[in-house]
Design an enzyme around this catalytic site. Structure first.
Site: not given
Ligand code: NAD
Length: 431
Positions: A121
């Site tokens: 990561k």
């Molecule tokens: P993203 O940036 O597309 O979206 C993040 C979301 O979280 C947004 O809606 C934002 O407003 C919200 N957010 C941020 N801070 C916040 C807070 N303090 N309280 C409430 N909401 C909050 O990110 P993503 O890619 O959707 O990733 C979200 C999670 O999923 C992360 O933990 C990431 O590690 C995990 N993840 C993502 C992927 C991927 O393929 N994108 C894969 C596995 C895991």
């Protein structure tokens, strides 16, 4: 000559720090799985230390002419099963220990779905919303150059995570390729489709969340078509998962993100909400819903809760308020161990991140395979393969949980850690 026995190896100080943060949580999860590892427990300390952790200085010239230094990281937790694999996060709260935990969870996740990767990561401590496009590009390119000494298509393959996207992957791929003197599409995944990206990658994590959610719901007699869903985080993961549940007939009744929280008993219009978030950057201000306090989100009456934002959102202070029957962890590390225990006592089923959000890395694996062969598959083919892998992995984990009478989290760790340590044992120690 007699040798004084070496003292049992203790963890280096930087690995002991942050006991209550994500790395501390990960260490507790390893403690919980250790009794189930049999003879492989001999190797378990491998999992308690990242193989490699790189801290880089990322200097760029800002648009106003000043020089600014950002702090960046790339951690390779384990590479016993293959090259490191895991996303890059741009966030103002990123720390080394957080990146170490996220890298470790990638090792577990990749082994849980049995893709041939280790775990890695990366991240930069920055709020990218404060940067212009030009500054964002310069920072991304300098960071890529700095970590270029340890990444590569057969060494460590970054991907998007919080606040990083296809454009950032395109800049990373181009920077790495320029430095190498040859186009290397396989150095990152989550690229634009026109640049060696895979169809279906954008929706893959949310689709995986939905797939394991449906599988688990069937096993506990929960009807998805009439379920009420609450989603925290409406970005790549939460937005897609919400859309797929809505398409399956479920009602998405509440969404919370960084900007606010909204509620509608009859179910939110998810496509319209996605358009609103695309324009406004947050669910706040969505006209066809009632605005609620962000904290009131945890009290919403629902059947399925999907945390899809950041770590440590479900804690001992709000776990007793949650009304859901099932929690699907779209985010990485959203539930603290203390909250896990409360949810377990309350008979709320938790589908852990290390399997629930593994759909993204599964399609990243497909993207990497397609890049190597320069032959691209149809979206239907990708989705079908993704769903098959997620269903099979989930069924095996469910069985281990039943057999050992443990949580799905511990069961996933049992399956994954055995795979990692078996590979470690087969490879042996070199030199
Ligand atoms: P993203 O940036 O597309 O979206 C993040 C979301 O979280 C947004 O809606 C934002 O407003 C919200 N957010 C941020 N801070 C916040 C807070 N303090 N309280 C409430 N909401 C909050 O990110 P993503 O890619 O959707 O990733 C979200 C999670 O999923 C992360 O933990 C990431 O590690 C995990 N993840 C993502 C992927 C991927 O393929 N994108 C894969 C596995 C895991």
């Amino acid at each position: 000559m007699s040798h004084t026995p070496l003292p049992t190896s203790t963890l280096p100080s930087y690995l002991q720090a942050d006991k209550l943060g994500p790395w501390g949580i990960y260490l507790q999860q390893i403690d919980r799985v250790e009794p189930y590892l049999g003879h492989l427990a001999r190797w378990v300390d491998t999992l308690r230390r990242p193989k490699r952790a790189l801290i880089v200085d990322v200097p760029i010239q800002l648009d106003n002419g000043t020089i600014h230094h950002f702090e960046g990281y790339r951690v390779q937790h384990n590479t016993s099963r293959g090259p490191g694999k895991g996303g890059v996060r741009f966030h103002q709260d990123v720390t080394l220990s957080e990146v170490m935990a996220l890298a470790a969870w990638m090792s577990v996740k990749n082994a849980a779905v049995n893709v041939p990767y280790g775990g890695a990561k990366g991240g930069i401590r920055v709020d990218p919303k404060t940067l212009s496009m030009g500054e964002l590009e310069r920072m991304t390119r300098r960071y890529t150059s700095e970590i270029g000494i340890i990444i590569g298509p057969t060494k460590d393959i970054p991907a998007p995570d919080v606040n990083t996207n296809e454009q950032i992957m395109a800049w990373m791929m181009d920077t790495y390729s320029m430095n190498e003197g040859a186009t290397a599409t396989g150095v990152v995944t989550g690229k634009p489709v026109d640049l060696g990206g895979s169809l279906g990658r954008r929706d893959a994590t949310g689709r995986g969340v939905f797939t394991v959610g449906v599988e688990a719901a069937q096993r506990i007699g929960l009807d998805v078509a009439s379920a009420r869903i609450a989603v925290q985080g409406f970005g790549n993961v939460g937005g897609v998962a919400g859309r797929l549940f809505a398409e399956a007939g479920a009602r998405v009744v509440a969404v919370q993100d960084h900007g606010g929280a909204i509620f509608r008993e009859a179910g939110l219009d998810v496509p319209a909400l996605l358009v609103h978030v695309g324009k406004a950057g947050s669910v706040a201000g969505f006209a066809h819903a009632e605005a609620i306090a962000r904290d009131a989100f945890w009290d919403v009456d629902c059947d399925i809760l999907i945390p899809a934002a950041l770590e440590q959102q479900i804690t001992e202070t709000n776990a007793s308020r949650i009304k859901a029957k099932m929690i699907i962890e779209g985010a990485n590390g959203p539930t603290t161990p203390a909250a896990d225990d409360i949810l377990h006592e309350r008979n709320i089923l938790v589908l852990p991140d290390v399997i629930a959000n593994a759909g993204g890395v599964t399609v990243s694996y497909f993207e990497w395979v397609q890049d190597f062969s320069s032959y691209f598959w149809s979206e239907d083919e990708i989705n079908a393969r993704l769903v098959r892998i997620m269903k099979e992995a989930f069924a095996a984990i469910w069985q281990v949980a039943q057999d050992n009478k443990v949580s799905l989290r511990t069961a996933t760790f049992i399956v994954a850690c055995k795979r990692i340590l078996h590979a470690r044992e087969l490879r042996g120690l070199y030199p």
